[in-house]
Design an enzyme around this catalytic site. Structure first.
Site, PDB file in Angstrom:
ATOM      1  N   PHE A   5       0.586  -1.246   0.470  1.00 56.18           N
ATOM      2  CA  PHE A   5       0.192   0.156  -0.215  1.00 56.18           C
ATOM      3  C   PHE A   5       0.921   1.476   0.332  1.00 56.18           C
ATOM      4  O   PHE A   5       1.892   1.334   1.173  1.00 56.18           O
ATOM      5  CB  PHE A   5      -1.052   0.161   0.947  1.00 56.18           C
ATOM      6  CG  PHE A   5      -2.264  -1.058   1.532  1.00 56.18           C
ATOM      7  CD1 PHE A   5      -3.201  -0.947   0.634  1.00 56.18           C
ATOM      8  CD2 PHE A   5      -1.353  -2.254   1.669  1.00 56.18           C
ATOM      9  CE1 PHE A   5      -4.106  -1.812   0.851  1.00 56.18           C
ATOM     10  CE2 PHE A   5      -2.484  -3.331   1.911  1.00 56.18           C
ATOM     11  CZ  PHE A   5      -3.420  -3.321   0.988  1.00 56.18           C
TER      12      PHE A   5
ATOM     13  N   VAL B 166       2.002  -1.451   4.305  1.00 51.25           N
ATOM     14  CA  VAL B 166       2.217  -0.539   4.195  1.00 51.25           C
ATOM     15  C   VAL B 166       3.224   0.246   4.375  1.00 51.25           C
ATOM     16  O   VAL B 166       4.059   0.029   5.208  1.00 51.25           O
ATOM     17  CB  VAL B 166       1.308  -0.027   5.589  1.00 51.25           C
ATOM     18  CG1 VAL B 166       0.923   1.345   5.211  1.00 51.25           C
ATOM     19  CG2 VAL B 166       0.125  -0.656   5.627  1.00 51.25           C
ATOM     20  N   CYS B 167       3.417   1.341   2.898  1.00 51.43           N
ATOM     21  CA  CYS B 167       4.201   1.868   3.026  1.00 51.43           C
ATOM     22  C   CYS B 167       5.356   2.434   4.562  1.00 51.43           C
ATOM     23  O   CYS B 167       4.013   3.216   4.730  1.00 51.43           O
ATOM     24  CB  CYS B 167       4.942   2.723   1.843  1.00 51.43           C
ATOM     25  SG  CYS B 167       6.227   3.663   1.450  1.00 51.43           S
ATOM     26  N   ILE B 168       6.073   2.653   4.786  1.00 51.87           N
ATOM     27  CA  ILE B 168       6.374   3.511   5.943  1.00 51.87           C
ATOM     28  C   ILE B 168       6.873   4.688   6.034  1.00 51.87           C
ATOM     29  O   ILE B 168       6.016   6.171   6.961  1.00 51.87           O
ATOM     30  CB  ILE B 168       7.637   3.743   7.001  1.00 51.87           C
ATOM     31  CG1 ILE B 168       7.609   3.763   8.091  1.00 51.87           C
ATOM     32  CG2 ILE B 168       8.452   3.715   6.484  1.00 51.87           C
ATOM     33  CD1 ILE B 168       8.577   3.207   9.484  1.00 51.87           C
TER      34      ILE B 168
ATOM     35  N   ALA C 130       3.091   5.916   4.760  1.00 51.86           N
ATOM     36  CA  ALA C 130       2.025   6.384   6.029  1.00 51.86           C
ATOM     37  C   ALA C 130       1.842   7.633   7.503  1.00 51.86           C
ATOM     38  O   ALA C 130       1.066   8.717   7.322  1.00 51.86           O
ATOM     39  CB  ALA C 130       2.369   5.080   7.091  1.00 51.86           C
TER      40      ALA C 130
END
Lengths: 130, 100, 140
Positions: free
Chosen positions: A39, A77-79, A82
């Protein structure tokens, strides 16, 4: 066949997450393997466990969590994406001194390298965006 | 190669740019708002009809039906697929390029 | 990286900078991806060519008040990202030429160590051929 899925848009605003979900589900039902769902961009918002959609509509985050549980999916989820959008898991919230976290069960936060790895390890990478 | 188009041709140039780069033998899938490019009587009909001479064009039925459009009004030569068919298309083509 | 597989990655950029975050976050993927020693190519088509426009002026404290990330493109050569293809038709229809773009260069370590341009302005057949050769196409 082994697939990587990239979701670039958030829930409800665009159809991308719905399309990605339907595609992923159909691929799994046909016996294919999903190496990872990544994501990115506003797509990170799909992982919010705090979304409260109307009763008569689909629950996008729960749907991903349930599919993830059923097929043991790697929902990443891409840090970087995010953090700038206020999506934090428990560890990150603590580390950044924030008073809440919001990542739903079944998702985990990790780096962009996970997307590149999905491109390398999957036989097909399918992008859903806007 | 499979190209995917998810935007109406009336909104963005994704379909036109895609067809500019897609080569003979390639496949193009119209889905989400991209399905609006698949119908008879639009100003994109001749572009589609012309492309069908060398390329395969598909349209995703659940997205057609969701929008109240009719599959029997789809331009002759465009093939219809469901999500399982979408998956098959990605298997049959070595790469997938999303024209976002 | 441990993985020995080298795949051809193509990043397709078709969106202008600043109006949306796609250009900036796409560039972040390219930079991270560079560490994986894959065969990387960037393509700029349609409004994507505006990403390479020189003289972008904004900062967090002035002008549009947004981070100016255009300098990052200048660093791509240092990351061995030096195959940057720009669609000529997209430039033409926007009234742009090569002179309007940033000068992206790299040091040619395989040849004479001279500084060379990373940018190739190509027609649609060349770009279509390039797309055909890819293993992974990432579009943002």
């Amino acid at each position: 066949m082994k697939f990587g899925i990239l979701v670039n848009e958030g829930p409800y605003q665009h159809q991308s997450s719905d399309s990605a979900y339907q595609f992923t589900k159909a691929a799994l039902e046909k016996g294919h393997e999903i190496f990872r769902v990544f994501f990115y961009h506003d797509g990170v918002n799909n992982a919010s466990r705090l979304m409260v959609p109307p009763q008569d509509d689909r629950n996008i985050v729960n749907r991903w969590t349930e599919l993830g549980k059923k097929y043991n999916l790697d929902l990443v989820v891409c840090i970087a994406a995010a953090q700038r959008r206020g999506m934090l898991d428990e560890n990150e919230a603590k580390r950044q001194g924030k008073d809440a976290n919001n990542i739903a069960e079944g998702f985990h936060i990790s780096g962009l390298g996970q997307l590149i790895e999905a491109g390398i390890k999957s036989e097909r990478l399918v992008v859903f965006g806007d | 190669m499979l190209h995917t188009i998810n935007k109406s041709p009336f909104e963005t140039n994704s379909l036109e740019t895609c067809l500019r780069f897609a080569r003979a033998g390639h496949s193009v899938l119209l889905f989400e708002d991209g399905i609006y490019g698949a119908f008879k009587g639009t100003r994109f009909e001749s572009l589609i009809t012309d492309s069908l001479k060398s390329k395969n064009i598909y349209v995703l039925v659940p997205d057609v039906e969701a929008r109240g459009m009719r599959t029997d009004n789809v331009i002759d030569g465009i093939k219809t697929v469901d999500y399982a068919g979408f998956v098959d298309l990605t298997v049959d083509n070595k790469t997938v390029q999303a024209w976002l | 990286m441990e993985d020995e597989v080298i795949k051809k990655f193509l990043y397709v950029n078709r969106k202008a900078p600043y109006g949306t975050i796609y250009a900036l976050e796409s560039l972040e993927v390219v930079l991270i991806g560079a560490a994986f020693d894959q065969d990387v190519t960037l393509a700029f088509i349609d409004d994507g060519v505006y990403q390479l426009k020189k003289d972008q002026k904004t900062s967090v404290d002035s002008g549009a008040g947004m981070k100016n990330f255009s300098k990052t493109y200048l660093a791509l050569g240092d990351y061995d990202v030096n195959k940057i293809y720009v669609d000529k038709a997209s430039l033409d229809e926007r009234g742009l030429t090569a002179d309007d773009l940033m000068e992206l260069v790299y040091e040619d370590e395989d040849d004479d160590y001279k500084e060379k341009s990373s940018i190739s302005i190509v027609n649609q057949d060349e770009l279509a051929e390039l797309m055909e050769q890819q293993d992974v196409v990432l579009s943002f």
